[in-house]
Design an enzyme around this catalytic site. Structure first.
Site, PDB file in Angstrom:
ATOM      1  N   HIS A   1     -71.206 -92.107  34.533  1.00  0.00           N
ATOM      2  CA  HIS A   1     -70.982 -91.064  34.968  1.00  0.00           C
ATOM      3  C   HIS A   1     -70.178 -90.262  33.427  1.00  0.00           C
ATOM      4  O   HIS A   1     -70.009 -89.595  33.565  1.00  0.00           O
ATOM      5  CB  HIS A   1     -69.480 -92.443  36.036  1.00  0.00           C
ATOM      6  CG  HIS A   1     -68.950 -93.098  34.939  1.00  0.00           C
ATOM      7  ND1 HIS A   1     -69.324 -94.115  34.761  1.00  0.00           N
ATOM      8  CD2 HIS A   1     -67.969 -93.858  34.053  1.00  0.00           C
ATOM      9  CE1 HIS A   1     -68.943 -95.385  33.926  1.00  0.00           C
ATOM     10  NE2 HIS A   1     -67.768 -94.856  34.195  1.00  0.00           N
ATOM     11  N   ARG A   2     -70.284 -91.492  32.604  1.00  0.00           N
ATOM     12  CA  ARG A   2     -70.226 -91.274  31.372  1.00  0.00           C
ATOM     13  C   ARG A   2     -71.001 -90.224  30.475  1.00  0.00           C
ATOM     14  O   ARG A   2     -71.185 -89.265  30.037  1.00  0.00           O
ATOM     15  CB  ARG A   2     -69.533 -92.297  30.087  1.00  0.00           C
ATOM     16  CG  ARG A   2     -68.775 -92.078  28.617  1.00  0.00           C
ATOM     17  CD  ARG A   2     -68.441 -93.083  28.320  1.00  0.00           C
ATOM     18  NE  ARG A   2     -66.804 -93.513  29.040  1.00  0.00           N
ATOM     19  CZ  ARG A   2     -66.757 -94.435  29.338  1.00  0.00           C
ATOM     20  NH1 ARG A   2     -68.096 -95.114  29.760  1.00  0.00           N
ATOM     21  NH2 ARG A   2     -65.918 -95.271  30.064  1.00  0.00           N
TER      22      ARG A   2
ATOM     23  N   ASP B   1     -60.636 -90.288  30.105  1.00  0.00           N
ATOM     24  CA  ASP B   1     -60.353 -91.531  31.128  1.00  0.00           C
ATOM     25  C   ASP B   1     -60.792 -91.645  31.862  1.00  0.00           C
ATOM     26  O   ASP B   1     -62.387 -90.452  32.666  1.00  0.00           O
ATOM     27  CB  ASP B   1     -58.703 -90.682  31.888  1.00  0.00           C
ATOM     28  CG  ASP B   1     -58.288 -91.850  32.230  1.00  0.00           C
ATOM     29  OD1 ASP B   1     -58.380 -92.978  32.045  1.00  0.00           O
ATOM     30  OD2 ASP B   1     -57.120 -92.184  33.384  1.00  0.00           O
TER      31      ASP B   1
ATOM     32  N   LYS C   1     -67.424 -97.807  24.427  1.00  0.00           N
ATOM     33  CA  LYS C   1     -67.189 -96.564  24.736  1.00  0.00           C
ATOM     34  C   LYS C   1     -67.895 -95.471  23.833  1.00  0.00           C
ATOM     35  O   LYS C   1     -68.521 -94.669  23.694  1.00  0.00           O
ATOM     36  CB  LYS C   1     -66.270 -96.463  24.798  1.00  0.00           C
ATOM     37  CG  LYS C   1     -65.102 -96.237  26.064  1.00  0.00           C
ATOM     38  CD  LYS C   1     -63.550 -95.752  26.523  1.00  0.00           C
ATOM     39  CE  LYS C   1     -62.911 -95.478  27.894  1.00  0.00           C
ATOM     40  NZ  LYS C   1     -62.215 -94.808  28.038  1.00  0.00           N
TER      41      LYS C   1
ATOM     42  N   TYR D   1     -65.951-102.918  34.891  1.00  0.00           N
ATOM     43  CA  TYR D   1     -66.173-103.081  36.291  1.00  0.00           C
ATOM     44  C   TYR D   1     -67.727-103.495  36.657  1.00  0.00           C
ATOM     45  O   TYR D   1     -68.474-103.270  37.018  1.00  0.00           O
ATOM     46  CB  TYR D   1     -65.732-102.936  37.404  1.00  0.00           C
ATOM     47  CG  TYR D   1     -64.129-102.412  36.839  1.00  0.00           C
ATOM     48  CD1 TYR D   1     -63.508-103.037  38.124  1.00  0.00           C
ATOM     49  CD2 TYR D   1     -63.353-101.396  36.591  1.00  0.00           C
ATOM     50  CE1 TYR D   1     -62.369-103.301  38.190  1.00  0.00           C
ATOM     51  CE2 TYR D   1     -62.103-101.798  36.388  1.00  0.00           C
ATOM     52  CZ  TYR D   1     -61.468-102.455  37.224  1.00  0.00           C
ATOM     53  OH  TYR D   1     -59.973-102.588  37.795  1.00  0.00           O
TER      54      TYR D   1
END
EC number: 3.6.1.66
Length: 191
Positions: free
Chosen positions: A176-177, A69, A13, A150
């Site tokens: 998405h991030r 999250d 991340k 995933y």
């Protein structure tokens, strides 16, 4: 230059976010501030978990920070694994988590899914939220070796490759991030 602590111990991340912000801000990790605590994630929504992380850092260190999250929501599984994505199988072993998703989906023809990220930013005594989501579908078996989580079973709509078959640059352009981080960066650049 603005310095922010990203409330994560997840190296993947951190790399992804640092790549997306491309040096516009200094992003520090928990390790950079010598925080090795297991920050609680007991919320029932992405927003609650993201805010728990920033609240923890603000209360303990008083730093400008952000937490996120993220999770995979699968339509046929009532949006599971959702906030439990990292520990869906009862452990943090992503191979077991993927196995459980594929087992529960079985031969279902409804493979619709989405990845969603919520970022909570604490800056100047204010909390701000930024969300990113990408729709796609779950494939029947793992494909690709890149990425994490995933990624090997998720194909974004309009593509024929899973996230795990994409290069980091390809994934970061649409994930998405990256959508949530782009909103965060845009907000910070206007400050």
């Amino acid at each position: 230059m603005l310095e922010l602590v990203f409330a994560t111990n997840n190296a993947h991340k951190l790399e992804e976010v640092q790549s997306i912000v491309d040096g516009k801000f200094v992003i520090k990790s928990l390790a950079d501030i010598d925080c090795h605590d297991d920050i609680p994630e007991t919320g029932v929504t992405f927003e609650e978990n993201a805010q728990q992380k920033t609240d923890y850092l603000v209360n303990k260190y008083g730093l400008y920070c952000f937490g996120d999250d993220s999770g995979l929501e699968i339509q046929a599984l009532n949006n599971e694994p959702g906030v439990y994505s990292a520990r869906y199988s009862g452990s943090r072993d992503m191979e077991e988590n993927i196995d459980l998703v594929l087992e529960r989906l079985g031969a279902s023809t409804n493979r619709a899914a989405r990845f969603r990220t919520v970022i909570s930013l604490y800056l100047n005594e204010q909390q701000h939220f930024f969300e990113g989501a990408i729709d796609g579908s779950i494939v029947a078996e793992r494909r690709g070796v890149a990425g994490f989580g995933y990624d090997p079973i998720f194909i974004p709509n309009g593509y024929d490759k899973t996230f795990a078959e994409m290069t980091a640059a390809e994934k970061n352009a649409i994930s998405h991030r990256s959508i949530a981080v782009a909103k965060l960066a845009d907000f910070l650049l206007r400050k």
